[in-house]
Design a protein around this motif. Structure first.
Motif, short mmCIF file in Angstrom:
data_model
loop_
_atom_site.label_atom_id
_atom_site.label_comp_id
_atom_site.label_asym_id
_atom_site.label_seq_id
_atom_site.Cartn_x
_atom_site.Cartn_y
_atom_site.Cartn_z
N CYS A 56 32.17 15.74 84.59
CA CYS A 56 31.37 16.92 84.29
C CYS A 56 32.04 18.18 84.83
CB CYS A 56 29.96 16.79 84.86
SG CYS A 56 29.90 16.69 86.66
N ILE A 57 31.63 19.31 84.26
CA ILE A 57 32.15 20.61 84.68
C ILE A 57 31.45 21.05 85.96
CG2 ILE A 57 32.85 21.32 82.38
CD1 ILE A 57 30.24 22.96 82.19
N LYS A 58 32.10 22.01 86.66
CA LYS A 58 31.56 22.55 87.91
C LYS A 58 31.44 24.08 87.79
CE LYS A 58 33.41 19.36 91.29
NZ LYS A 58 34.44 19.23 92.34
N PRO A 59 30.47 24.56 87.03
CA PRO A 59 30.34 26.00 86.83
C PRO A 59 30.05 26.77 88.11
CG PRO A 59 28.72 24.80 85.52
CD PRO A 59 29.51 23.79 86.27
N GLN A 60 29.55 26.12 89.14
CA GLN A 60 29.27 26.81 90.40
C GLN A 60 30.53 27.42 91.01
OE1 GLN A 60 29.00 23.51 89.88
NE2 GLN A 60 29.70 22.34 91.64
N ASN A 61 31.71 26.97 90.59
CA ASN A 61 32.96 27.51 91.14
C ASN A 61 33.53 28.65 90.30
OD1 ASN A 61 33.02 25.88 93.44
ND2 ASN A 61 33.76 24.16 92.23
N LEU A 62 32.74 29.13 89.38
CA LEU A 62 33.16 30.29 88.58
C LEU A 62 33.35 31.52 89.46
CD1 LEU A 62 33.66 31.13 85.62
CD2 LEU A 62 31.27 31.80 85.52
N SER A 63 32.64 31.59 90.57
CA SER A 63 32.73 32.77 91.44
C SER A 63 33.63 32.54 92.65
CB SER A 63 31.33 33.16 91.91
OG SER A 63 30.75 32.10 92.64
N ALA A 64 34.51 31.55 92.59
CA ALA A 64 35.42 31.28 93.71
C ALA A 64 36.35 32.47 93.95
CB ALA A 64 36.24 30.03 93.42
N THR A 86 26.40 28.50 79.29
CA THR A 86 26.50 29.94 79.53
C THR A 86 25.83 30.21 80.87
OG1 THR A 86 24.43 30.42 78.36
CG2 THR A 86 26.46 30.63 77.08
N GLU A 87 26.29 31.24 81.53
CA GLU A 87 25.75 31.58 82.85
C GLU A 87 24.40 32.27 82.66
OE1 GLU A 87 27.42 33.58 86.97
OE2 GLU A 87 28.56 33.80 85.11
N GLU A 88 23.38 31.71 83.27
CA GLU A 88 22.04 32.25 83.13
C GLU A 88 21.99 33.72 83.56
OE1 GLU A 88 17.50 31.31 84.59
OE2 GLU A 88 18.98 29.69 84.60
N GLY A 89 21.45 34.54 82.70
CA GLY A 89 21.36 35.97 82.97
C GLY A 89 22.63 36.74 82.62
N LYS A 90 23.72 36.01 82.33
CA LYS A 90 25.00 36.63 81.98
C LYS A 90 25.55 36.03 80.69
CE LYS A 90 26.14 37.53 86.81
NZ LYS A 90 27.12 37.36 87.86
N GLU A 91 24.68 35.63 79.81
CA GLU A 91 25.06 34.96 78.58
C GLU A 91 26.03 35.79 77.75
OE1 GLU A 91 21.93 35.29 79.68
OE2 GLU A 91 21.15 33.24 79.87
N ARG A 92 25.88 37.10 77.80
CA ARG A 92 26.74 37.96 76.98
C ARG A 92 28.21 37.84 77.36
NH1 ARG A 92 28.47 43.18 78.34
NH2 ARG A 92 28.15 43.72 80.51
N TYR A 93 28.51 37.42 78.59
CA TYR A 93 29.89 37.27 79.02
C TYR A 93 30.57 36.06 78.40
CZ TYR A 93 28.86 40.90 82.41
OH TYR A 93 28.50 42.07 82.99
N SER A 94 29.80 35.22 77.70
CA SER A 94 30.37 34.08 76.99
C SER A 94 30.54 34.36 75.50
CB SER A 94 29.48 32.85 77.18
OG SER A 94 29.53 32.42 78.53
N ALA A 95 30.32 35.59 75.09
CA ALA A 95 30.48 35.98 73.70
C ALA A 95 31.94 36.39 73.44
CB ALA A 95 29.55 37.16 73.37
N PRO A 96 32.41 36.23 72.20
CA PRO A 96 33.79 36.61 71.88
C PRO A 96 34.15 38.03 72.28
CG PRO A 96 32.86 35.39 70.07
CD PRO A 96 31.73 35.64 71.05
N TYR A 97 33.21 38.96 72.16
CA TYR A 97 33.48 40.36 72.52
C TYR A 97 34.00 40.47 73.95
CZ TYR A 97 32.72 45.35 73.26
OH TYR A 97 32.89 46.67 73.56
#
Length: 135
Positions: A56-64, A86-97
């Motif tokens: 499984c992935i470890k998204p908690q380390n996105l802010s390392a 997608t990161e809760e509350g930051k979903e827009r950061y997973s968009a292609p833009y």
């Protein structure tokens, strides 16, 4: 789909080594490890980003502390291709833009092609090999 565009030999070696380590070559693993292999930083920190034992992935380390703007984009795309994360509350950061606004963008298309081969057959290319620095 045999012609895969890699950022360099290290990227290619990492990709095949990680697929072997995971013991799985499905589209989820192929897209994830391809994306994580684009950058030296994500290659060096793969065990902080993926749990091989639990598969499984470890998204908690996105802010390392080692993360940069570019590696965060790599991780967001890889995590999203893995299971739609997608990161809760930051979903827009997973968009292609937001994601494609970096030097890794040419390889992001390849990651998407690996994840969705049934829809991307017309995008296959004959052995094209580009370096991240060619941009």
């Amino acid at each position: 789909m045999e012609n895969i565009r890699f950022a360099g030999k290290e990227h290619e070696n990492f990709y095949y080594d990680m697929l072997a380590a995971a013991g799985n070559t499905d589209v989820y693993h192929r897209a994830f490890f391809y994306t994580m292999g684009i950058s030296k930083e994500t290659r060096n920190h793969i065990r902080y980003l993926f749990d091989f034992k639990e598969n499984c992935i470890k998204p908690q380390n996105l802010s390392a502390a080692w993360q940069t703007g570019g590696t965060i984009r790599l991780c967001r795309l890889a995590f999203n291709l893995w299971n739609g994360w997608t990161e809760e509350g930051k979903e827009r950061y997973s968009a292609p833009y937001e994601l494609f606004d970096c030097r890794f963008a040419p390889y992001f298309f390849e990651a998407i092609r690996l994840r969705y081969p049934e829809y991307c057959r017309s995008l296959e290319h004959p052995g094209l090999q580009l370096s991240v620095m060619e941009r």
